[in-house]
Scaffold this motif. Structure first.
Motif, mmCIF file in Angstrom:
data_model
loop_
_atom_site.group_PDB
_atom_site.id
_atom_site.type_symbol
_atom_site.label_atom_id
_atom_site.label_comp_id
_atom_site.label_asym_id
_atom_site.label_seq_id
_atom_site.Cartn_x
_atom_site.Cartn_y
_atom_site.Cartn_z
ATOM 1 N N TYR A 191 0.834 -1.202 0.000
ATOM 2 C CA TYR A 191 0.000 0.000 0.000
ATOM 3 C C TYR A 191 0.868 1.250 0.000
ATOM 4 C CZ TYR A 191 -4.182 -2.712 1.113
ATOM 5 O OH TYR A 191 -5.229 -3.593 1.068
ATOM 6 N N GLN A 192 0.325 2.323 -0.570
ATOM 7 C CA GLN A 192 0.908 3.650 -0.462
ATOM 8 C C GLN A 192 -0.133 4.565 0.167
ATOM 9 O OE1 GLN A 192 2.209 4.960 -4.354
ATOM 10 N NE2 GLN A 192 4.129 3.839 -4.193
ATOM 11 N N PHE A 230 -1.761 8.384 0.536
ATOM 12 C CA PHE A 230 -1.932 9.621 -0.220
ATOM 13 C C PHE A 230 -2.759 10.619 0.573
ATOM 14 C CE2 PHE A 230 -0.905 6.617 -3.480
ATOM 15 C CZ PHE A 230 -0.198 7.335 -4.417
ATOM 16 N N HIS A 258 -4.676 14.753 0.097
ATOM 17 C CA HIS A 258 -5.169 15.751 -0.850
ATOM 18 C C HIS A 258 -5.281 17.066 -0.102
ATOM 19 C CE1 HIS A 258 -7.751 17.793 -3.737
ATOM 20 N NE2 HIS A 258 -7.374 16.867 -4.609
ATOM 21 N N THR A 271 -1.238 -1.161 -3.966
ATOM 22 C CA THR A 271 -0.375 -1.202 -5.140
ATOM 23 C C THR A 271 0.027 -2.633 -5.491
ATOM 24 O OG1 THR A 271 1.676 -1.028 -3.872
ATOM 25 C CG2 THR A 271 0.627 1.052 -4.553
ATOM 26 N N ASP A 280 6.258 -1.268 -1.170
ATOM 27 C CA ASP A 280 5.423 -0.163 -0.687
ATOM 28 C C ASP A 280 4.891 -0.545 0.684
ATOM 29 O OD1 ASP A 280 5.723 1.330 -3.021
ATOM 30 O OD2 ASP A 280 3.927 0.480 -3.938
ATOM 31 N N ILE A 284 2.871 1.101 4.430
ATOM 32 C CA ILE A 284 2.313 2.190 5.218
ATOM 33 C C ILE A 284 2.366 1.800 6.695
ATOM 34 C CG2 ILE A 284 0.832 3.005 3.358
ATOM 35 C CD1 ILE A 284 -1.577 1.798 4.898
ATOM 36 N N TRP A 332 -3.402 14.391 -6.033
ATOM 37 C CA TRP A 332 -3.101 13.674 -4.801
ATOM 38 C C TRP A 332 -1.600 13.679 -4.543
ATOM 39 C CZ3 TRP A 332 -6.812 11.884 -1.593
ATOM 40 C CH2 TRP A 332 -8.113 11.925 -2.099
ATOM 41 N N ARG A 367 1.508 11.805 -2.632
ATOM 42 C CA ARG A 367 1.926 10.593 -1.928
ATOM 43 C C ARG A 367 2.713 10.985 -0.690
ATOM 44 N NH1 ARG A 367 5.756 6.557 -1.410
ATOM 45 N NH2 ARG A 367 7.347 7.487 -2.709
ATOM 46 N N PRO A 411 5.546 9.943 1.319
ATOM 47 C CA PRO A 411 6.655 8.991 1.110
ATOM 48 C C PRO A 411 6.945 8.089 2.303
ATOM 49 C CG PRO A 411 7.271 11.187 0.364
ATOM 50 C CD PRO A 411 5.959 11.316 1.088
ATOM 51 N N GLY A 445 4.846 6.887 4.327
ATOM 52 C CA GLY A 445 3.743 5.969 4.571
ATOM 53 C C GLY A 445 3.097 6.165 5.927
ATOM 54 N N ARG A 478 3.385 13.229 7.629
ATOM 55 C CA ARG A 478 3.012 13.806 6.339
ATOM 56 C C ARG A 478 3.638 15.186 6.186
ATOM 57 N NH1 ARG A 478 -0.874 14.093 10.033
ATOM 58 N NH2 ARG A 478 -2.051 16.008 10.369
#
Length: 145
Positions: A49-50, A52, A54, A65, A70, A72, A131, A133, A135, A137, A142
């Motif tokens: 998973y990644q 994201f 917004h 994914t 990847d 999280i 969106w 990403r 990085p 995770g 964030r």
């Protein structure tokens, strides 16, 4: 809210990665009530998973994914009884609404132990260019706006 679950489950953990986390640092109105009576909270990693974000939203999305590199960061939450857990799943279904589906995933904890848990992921499959990403995770790491 839809689910990929076909039969009753013995799952008693919820993998949270955003505003349902017990260590969530936003002002999500449901967060404190949702986590106030947890009996277990441990950090784990979910492969494939990644994460994201917004700019117009105050919560993240975990997108599958399938790539094992990847990952999280999730918080596995548990409650004192199966009945309490079932009530929290009903509450989470309501919070997440029709844009999410509940799935069963395997989460790595303590670098050597796998735990099964439910997770809520968006029905949105591919985020567009608006969106961002995350990085690391990790929702708590964030980038600031």
């Amino acid at each position: 809210m839809s689910t990929d679950l076909k039969q009753p489950s013995t799952i008693e953990l919820l993998a949270t990665y955003g505003t349902l986390r017990d260590d969530n640092d936003t002002d999500a109105p449901w967060a404190k009530n949702f986590t106030n009576d947890i009996s277990l909270a441990i950090t784990g990693k979910l492969a494939g998973y990644q994460l994201f974000a917004h700019s117009s939203l105050t919560y993240p999305f975990a997108i599958y994914t399938g790539n094992s590199s990847d990952r999280i960061v999730v918080r596995l939450l548990g409650w004192p009884s199966r009945e309490q857990f079932a009530q929290k799943i009903i509450q989470a279904d309501s919070i997440e609404g029709d844009d999410y589906e509940r799935k069963i995933v395997e989460v790595l904890v303590n670098d050597n132990e796998m735990k099964h848990a439910y997770i809520y992921v968006p029905k949105l499959k591919v985020p567009d260019q608006s969106w961002i990403r995350i990085p690391s995770g990790d929702w708590l790491r964030r980038p600031s706006k």
